[in-house]
Design a protein around this motif. Structure first.
Motif, PDB file in Angstrom:
ATOM      1  N   MET A   1       0.811  -1.206   0.000  1.00 26.78           N
ATOM      2  CA  MET A   1       0.000   0.000   0.000  1.00 26.78           C
ATOM      3  C   MET A   1       0.844   1.256   0.000  1.00 26.78           C
ATOM      4  SD  MET A   1      -2.970   1.040   2.675  1.00 26.78           S
ATOM      5  CE  MET A   1      -1.803   1.640   3.882  1.00 26.78           C
ATOM      6  N   SER A   2       2.088   1.144   0.339  1.00 26.61           N
ATOM      7  CA  SER A   2       2.943   2.313   0.394  1.00 26.61           C
ATOM      8  C   SER A   2       4.382   1.903   0.207  1.00 26.61           C
ATOM      9  CB  SER A   2       2.779   3.015   1.741  1.00 26.61           C
ATOM     10  OG  SER A   2       3.401   2.255   2.736  1.00 26.61           O
ATOM     11  N   GLU A   3       5.237   2.902   0.204  1.00 22.23           N
ATOM     12  CA  GLU A   3       6.652   2.602   0.051  1.00 22.23           C
ATOM     13  C   GLU A   3       7.388   2.623   1.391  1.00 22.23           C
ATOM     14  OE1 GLU A   3       7.090   5.944  -2.538  1.00 22.23           O
ATOM     15  OE2 GLU A   3       8.329   6.993  -1.110  1.00 22.23           O
ATOM     16  N   ALA A   4       6.673   2.796   2.494  1.00 26.59           N
ATOM     17  CA  ALA A   4       7.325   2.747   3.804  1.00 26.59           C
ATOM     18  C   ALA A   4       7.780   1.332   4.093  1.00 26.59           C
ATOM     19  CB  ALA A   4       6.371   3.239   4.895  1.00 26.59           C
ATOM     20  N   VAL A   5       8.741   1.224   4.991  1.00 17.38           N
ATOM     21  CA  VAL A   5       9.406  -0.051   5.210  1.00 17.38           C
ATOM     22  C   VAL A   5       8.613  -0.923   6.162  1.00 17.38           C
ATOM     23  CG1 VAL A   5      11.515  -1.127   6.086  1.00 17.38           C
ATOM     24  CG2 VAL A   5      11.640   1.028   4.836  1.00 17.38           C
ATOM     25  N   GLU A   6       8.414  -2.188   5.816  1.00 16.44           N
ATOM     26  CA  GLU A   6       7.912  -3.203   6.744  1.00 16.44           C
ATOM     27  C   GLU A   6       9.136  -3.879   7.351  1.00 16.44           C
ATOM     28  OE1 GLU A   6       4.980  -4.362   7.642  1.00 16.44           O
ATOM     29  OE2 GLU A   6       3.509  -3.526   6.269  1.00 16.44           O
ATOM     30  N   PRO A   7       9.411  -3.694   8.618  1.00 18.79           N
ATOM     31  CA  PRO A   7      10.687  -4.094   9.201  1.00 18.79           C
ATOM     32  C   PRO A   7      11.049  -5.555   9.001  1.00 18.79           C
ATOM     33  CG  PRO A   7       9.457  -2.689  10.713  1.00 18.79           C
ATOM     34  CD  PRO A   7       8.568  -2.953   9.561  1.00 18.79           C
ATOM     35  N   LEU A   8      10.068  -6.460   9.087  1.00 20.88           N
ATOM     36  CA  LEU A   8      10.428  -7.872   9.015  1.00 20.88           C
ATOM     37  C   LEU A   8      10.596  -8.368   7.594  1.00 20.88           C
ATOM     38  CD1 LEU A   8       8.298  -9.563  11.815  1.00 20.88           C
ATOM     39  CD2 LEU A   8      10.720  -9.024  11.818  1.00 20.88           C
ATOM     40  N   GLN A   9      10.150  -7.581   6.606  1.00 21.37           N
ATOM     41  CA  GLN A   9      10.127  -8.101   5.253  1.00 21.37           C
ATOM     42  C   GLN A   9      11.047  -7.348   4.307  1.00 21.37           C
ATOM     43  OE1 GLN A   9       6.074  -8.490   3.885  1.00 21.37           O
ATOM     44  NE2 GLN A   9       5.344  -9.131   5.877  1.00 21.37           N
ATOM     45  N   SER A  10      11.706  -6.267   4.771  1.00 23.98           N
ATOM     46  CA  SER A  10      12.566  -5.498   3.890  1.00 23.98           C
ATOM     47  C   SER A  10      13.978  -6.066   3.912  1.00 23.98           C
ATOM     48  CB  SER A  10      12.574  -4.031   4.337  1.00 23.98           C
ATOM     49  OG  SER A  10      13.006  -3.953   5.672  1.00 23.98           O
ATOM     50  N   ALA A  11      14.732  -5.785   2.858  1.00 25.68           N
ATOM     51  CA  ALA A  11      16.130  -6.212   2.804  1.00 25.68           C
ATOM     52  C   ALA A  11      16.925  -5.389   3.809  1.00 25.68           C
ATOM     53  CB  ALA A  11      16.668  -6.005   1.392  1.00 25.68           C
ATOM     54  N   PRO A  12      18.013  -5.959   4.346  1.00 28.97           N
ATOM     55  CA  PRO A  12      18.821  -5.227   5.331  1.00 28.97           C
ATOM     56  C   PRO A  12      19.321  -3.906   4.747  1.00 28.97           C
ATOM     57  CG  PRO A  12      19.432  -7.543   5.284  1.00 28.97           C
ATOM     58  CD  PRO A  12      18.514  -7.332   4.128  1.00 28.97           C
ATOM     59  N   LYS A  13      19.153  -2.841   5.513  1.00 25.71           N
ATOM     60  CA  LYS A  13      19.609  -1.519   5.088  1.00 25.71           C
ATOM     61  C   LYS A  13      20.318  -0.842   6.243  1.00 25.71           C
ATOM     62  CE  LYS A  13      15.906  -0.627   1.703  1.00 25.71           C
ATOM     63  NZ  LYS A  13      14.828   0.289   1.298  1.00 25.71           N
ATOM     64  N   SER A  14      21.126   0.137   5.891  1.00 27.56           N
ATOM     65  CA  SER A  14      21.789   0.920   6.939  1.00 27.56           C
ATOM     66  C   SER A  14      20.759   1.819   7.608  1.00 27.56           C
ATOM     67  CB  SER A  14      22.905   1.777   6.335  1.00 27.56           C
ATOM     68  OG  SER A  14      22.346   2.789   5.507  1.00 27.56           O
ATOM     69  N   VAL A  15      21.117   2.312   8.806  1.00 31.90           N
ATOM     70  CA  VAL A  15      20.213   3.195   9.535  1.00 31.90           C
ATOM     71  C   VAL A  15      19.913   4.448   8.720  1.00 31.90           C
ATOM     72  CG1 VAL A  15      19.988   4.650  11.586  1.00 31.90           C
ATOM     73  CG2 VAL A  15      20.914   2.334  11.788  1.00 31.90           C
ATOM     74  N   ARG A  16      20.947   4.970   8.052  1.00 33.59           N
ATOM     75  CA  ARG A  16      20.747   6.184   7.238  1.00 33.59           C
ATOM     76  C   ARG A  16      19.746   5.914   6.111  1.00 33.59           C
ATOM     77  NH1 ARG A  16      22.466   8.520   2.638  1.00 33.59           N
ATOM     78  NH2 ARG A  16      22.710  10.804   2.641  1.00 33.59           N
ATOM     79  N   GLU A  17      19.870   4.783   5.445  1.00 33.20           N
ATOM     80  CA  GLU A  17      18.946   4.436   4.365  1.00 33.20           C
ATOM     81  C   GLU A  17      17.524   4.278   4.881  1.00 33.20           C
ATOM     82  OE1 GLU A  17      21.646   1.944   1.170  1.00 33.20           O
ATOM     83  OE2 GLU A  17      21.036   0.949   3.032  1.00 33.20           O
ATOM     84  N   ARG A  18      17.390   3.767   6.088  1.00 35.09           N
ATOM     85  CA  ARG A  18      16.056   3.587   6.654  1.00 35.09           C
ATOM     86  C   ARG A  18      15.420   4.937   6.984  1.00 35.09           C
ATOM     87  NH1 ARG A  18      17.193  -1.062  11.078  1.00 35.09           N
ATOM     88  NH2 ARG A  18      14.943  -0.814  11.523  1.00 35.09           N
ATOM     89  N   TRP A  19      16.247   5.888   7.464  1.00 35.52           N
ATOM     90  CA  TRP A  19      15.701   7.236   7.693  1.00 35.52           C
ATOM     91  C   TRP A  19      15.273   7.865   6.371  1.00 35.52           C
ATOM     92  CZ3 TRP A  19      13.873   8.947  11.963  1.00 35.52           C
ATOM     93  CH2 TRP A  19      14.424   8.605  13.202  1.00 35.52           C
ATOM     94  N   VAL A  20      16.065   7.664   5.331  1.00 38.99           N
ATOM     95  CA  VAL A  20      15.730   8.215   4.015  1.00 38.99           C
ATOM     96  C   VAL A  20      14.402   7.628   3.524  1.00 38.99           C
ATOM     97  CG1 VAL A  20      16.416   8.287   1.582  1.00 38.99           C
ATOM     98  CG2 VAL A  20      18.111   8.719   3.381  1.00 38.99           C
ATOM     99  N   ASP A  21      14.174   6.331   3.746  1.00 43.23           N
ATOM    100  CA  ASP A  21      12.926   5.695   3.329  1.00 43.23           C
ATOM    101  C   ASP A  21      11.710   6.310   4.010  1.00 43.23           C
ATOM    102  OD1 ASP A  21      14.143   3.964   1.600  1.00 43.23           O
ATOM    103  OD2 ASP A  21      14.261   2.292   3.028  1.00 43.23           O
ATOM    104  N   LEU A  22      11.924   6.868   5.201  1.00 40.44           N
ATOM    105  CA  LEU A  22      10.805   7.480   5.926  1.00 40.44           C
ATOM    106  C   LEU A  22      10.571   8.934   5.522  1.00 40.44           C
ATOM    107  CD1 LEU A  22      11.384   6.084   9.538  1.00 40.44           C
ATOM    108  CD2 LEU A  22       9.680   5.336   7.872  1.00 40.44           C
ATOM    109  N   ALA A  23      11.489   9.500   4.745  1.00 39.63           N
ATOM    110  CA  ALA A  23      11.369  10.901   4.334  1.00 39.63           C
ATOM    111  C   ALA A  23      10.548  11.026   3.058  1.00 39.63           C
ATOM    112  CB  ALA A  23      12.760  11.514   4.155  1.00 39.63           C
ATOM    113  N   VAL A  24       9.389  10.387   3.036  1.00 37.97           N
ATOM    114  CA  VAL A  24       8.475  10.449   1.900  1.00 37.97           C
ATOM    115  C   VAL A  24       7.106  10.837   2.433  1.00 37.97           C
ATOM    116  CG1 VAL A  24       9.737   8.769   0.500  1.00 37.97           C
ATOM    117  CG2 VAL A  24       7.995   7.974   2.110  1.00 37.97           C
ATOM    118  N   PRO A  25       6.241  11.417   1.590  1.00 31.42           N
ATOM    119  CA  PRO A  25       4.943  11.923   2.092  1.00 31.42           C
ATOM    120  C   PRO A  25       4.114  10.893   2.841  1.00 31.42           C
ATOM    121  CG  PRO A  25       5.368  12.774  -0.105  1.00 31.42           C
ATOM    122  CD  PRO A  25       6.466  11.793   0.175  1.00 31.42           C
TER     123      PRO A  25
END
Length: 640
Positions: A1-25
């Motif tokens: 439904m969105s591009e926000a991250v589902e923690p258990l199902q997303s590929a491993p990312k750095s903390v910075r990348e995860r913050w960037v993923d949250l910087a969307v409307p």
């Protein structure tokens, strides 16, 4: 439904990348909504109208922002514009809440031009968002009731009504707590959202993975172990998530491959996951949003619903585990190639995450306010998760959980808002009373016929709908007719509640089975029929509750024990008939015989119980005596 991250199902990312993923409307709006909901719990003095209006407009806004994130071109920007505009009615209500709640009299005071403007805007965006996010079925269903409201004076006979006009419609739907902001949305905003928040936080700290590992550790080396672990994991995790489809997608990605690896075919594996995930909405202490609404409809404490649901849930999973076991023996499923973590290791690493679940159950059963219990369990999960290195998460994970919570809440809030529209129309036009009379007339006053009609109507109402909406519609339209024929209110609500849930695995629109088929890659139709077959015991349980209300803890302890004996004996016969195996393959007539014996065993009466048990024992003995005989054809069971 969105591009926000589902923690258990997303590929491993750095903390910075995860913050960037949250910087969307969509993530920003979702986090804002979740934080606002937390504020509601901390400052309960915020008026009811503002809370419910804010809940609805944020659900629309987050849903449309999620759509826009996946689109291209002009449609993307139209949806982004609409997700901003959708907040306007909520702001309007917030600034006018004192006037609407204290000074204005619904049905007497005039509707102002600005009331028309914001009311019509909210209704239009609600239907648009529901159509885009939930499918055409629910939107069209609610639209039919809106049309009925305006067409009342022109309809023939008993269908006609005089409560019509745009002023009355806006007055009831937008300017009061009877329409869009009615009881269903009230339950969503004050209770359901916080359980969704708990489930998301629990996922972040590895609670879901712990439940799956623990279930596999407990059952993995037993006959049918991987399938039994799927049943247990889906039941436990789904009880927290409250959504059959979400449960399939979260546990199925682990359990379905394990079942396939051990020897089950893809259709049976998908069917098991769909049936187990659907039944999870029957498992205390959470049971999904519809259970909270049931407590509100009946005006009883939620823990009464929890206690009443225990025995039926045990019966449902007893039958499902039995069918899984019989299928494993029929197929000769091996567990030698299934890797698993020992129970001791699971408990040492993540056993502390069982404490929030235990605390949640303890508080609910103890009669504590359920929303506070969910908030406490969420806080406990964070504290306990941070204490251990194996479960510790960075701060960004909590914001991911807030984003995921709001996005999941959309699929509850929007159906609740539309259900409020329908309930208001039914209430103001008197349609509920007319429908009750119609149901009783069609059934001829016969309770058995009325029960069958109610079952079919509940399944039709639930076709393609979220469970919450299906239950609300069934409770408003169908329960009064059962009550009119002296069915106990709690039993009547449980009856439609069960079938609203089971519509998720009932063809032709079996949403939970379709989700499982997406994982297996098999036919959605074939998976749906397998899930339906495995869920057949669940179709018997509501009828058993009618004749044995003791299983809902109504009556004496002896009534409860007697009812459980009857239902377990009955479900044993049905399970054997569905799978087609008991010590040896069973022929068609043998399977029909066990099905008949199973149904006979759930009938009321002491002598019927004695006779039914005796016949069941004789049938098992007959199969035992011929277990070396392989002459009967190996009929296609649920797993073929």
């Amino acid at each position: 439904m969105s591009e926000a991250v589902e923690p258990l199902q997303s590929a491993p990312k750095s903390v910075r990348e995860r913050w960037v993923d949250l910087a969307v409307p969509v993530a920003i709006l979702a986090i804002a909504w979740s934080l606002l909901q937390v504020a509601f719990s901390l400052y309960p003095s915020i008026d009811t109208m503002t809370q419910r209006a804010t809940h609805v407009v944020f659900a629309i806004s987050v849903g449309l922002a999620g759509l826009a994130a996946r689109e291209q071109g002009i449609r993307k920007w139209v949806d982004y514009l609409l997700c901003v505009v959708a907040l306007a009615p909520g702001i309007f209500i917030a600034f006018n809440a004192d006037f609407l709640m204290q000074d204005r009299i619904v049905g007497l005071d005039d509707v102002r031009p600005q009331d028309y403007a914001f009311g019509l805007l909210l209704l239009a965006l609600l239907f648009y968002a529901a159509y885009r996010l939930l499918g055409v079925g629910l939107a069209v269903f609610a639209a039919i009731f809106v049309v009925y409201f305006f067409a009342g004076p022109y309809l023939p006979g008993d269908l006609a009504h005089r409560y019509t006009g745009i002023e009355r419609f806006i007055d009831a739907q937008f300017l009061s707590l009877n329409g869009i902001f009615g009881v269903p949305v009230g339950v969503s905003v004050t209770t359901v959202f916080y359980f969704i928040l708990f489930a998301a936080i629990y996922d972040v700290f590895g609670g879901g993975r712990m439940i799956i590992d623990l279930a596999l550790a407990l059952t993995g080396r037993r006959v049918g172990g991987p399938a039994k672990s799927a049943v247990l994991a889906s039941g436990l995790l789904g009880s927290v998530s409250g959504s059959a489809v979400a449960n399939v997608m979260s546990t199925g990605i682990f359990t379905i491959p394990l079942m396939r690896q051990s020897g089950y075919n893809a259709r049976f594996a998908g069917g098991v996951e769909a049936a187990a995930s659907t039944g999870a909405q029957l498992v205390p202490p959470v049971m999904g949003a519809a259970a909270f609404i049931m407590a509100d409809f009946l005006r009883i404490p939620y823990q009464t619903i929890v206690f009443a649901a225990i025995a039926p849930a045990i019966a449902y999973y007893f039958a499902l585990l039995l069918m899984v076991d019989l299928e494993a023996r029929r197929r000769g499923v091996s567990v030698d190639n299934i890797a698993q973590v020992p129970v001791r290791q699971v408990l040492l690493e993540r056993g502390h995450l069982l404490l929030p679940l235990g605390w949640l159950a303890f508080r609910i059963v103890g009669g504590f306010p359920v929303e506070i219990a969910a908030i406490e369990a969420s806080a406990g999960t964070i504290v306990l998760g941070m204490l251990r290195g194996v479960t510790r998460q960075p701060i960004v994970a909590l914001f991911e959980a807030l984003a995921v919570t709001a996005q999941r809440a959309v699929t509850v809030a929007l159906p609740c808002a539309l259900a409020g529209v329908v309930v208001a129309v039914i209430s103001f036009t008197g349609l509920g009373t007319k429908f009750t009379s119609l149901m009783i007339a069609i059934s001829g006053g016969s309770v058995p016929i009325l029960l069958v009609l109610t079952m079919l109507a509940s399944l039709v109402l639930g076709a393609g709908m979220p469970t919450t909406s299906a239950y609300i519609m069934a409770a408003v339209l169908l329960v009064p007719s059962l009550s009119a024929l002296n069915v106990e209110p709690l039993v009547a609500h449980f009856f439609v509640f069960y079938f609203a849930i089971l519509s998720m695995v009932t063809p032709p629109v079996a949403l939970a089975a379709y989700a499982a088929a997406a994982i297996t890659g098999e036919s959605a139709s074939e998976t749906g029929w397998r899930a339906f077959a495995l869920s057949l015991p669940g179709f018997i349980i509501p009828f058993v509750a009618i004749v044995h209300p003791g299983i809902l803890l109504l009556g004496t302890p002896l009534d409860t024990v007697t009812g459980m004996v009857n239902i377990c004996a009955g479900l044993f016969g049905v399970a054997v008939a569905v799978i087609g195996w008991l010590l040896r393959p069973l022929g068609k007539l043998e399977r029909l015989g066990f099905a008949a014996i199973g149904i006979f065993n759930v009938l009321p009466g002491l002598w019927v119980t004695i006779a039914g048990m005796a016949v069941l024992v004789l049938a098992i003995a007959a199969v035992w005596a011929t277990r070396g005989n392989t002459e009967p054809a190996r009929e296609a069971g649920a797993g073929e």
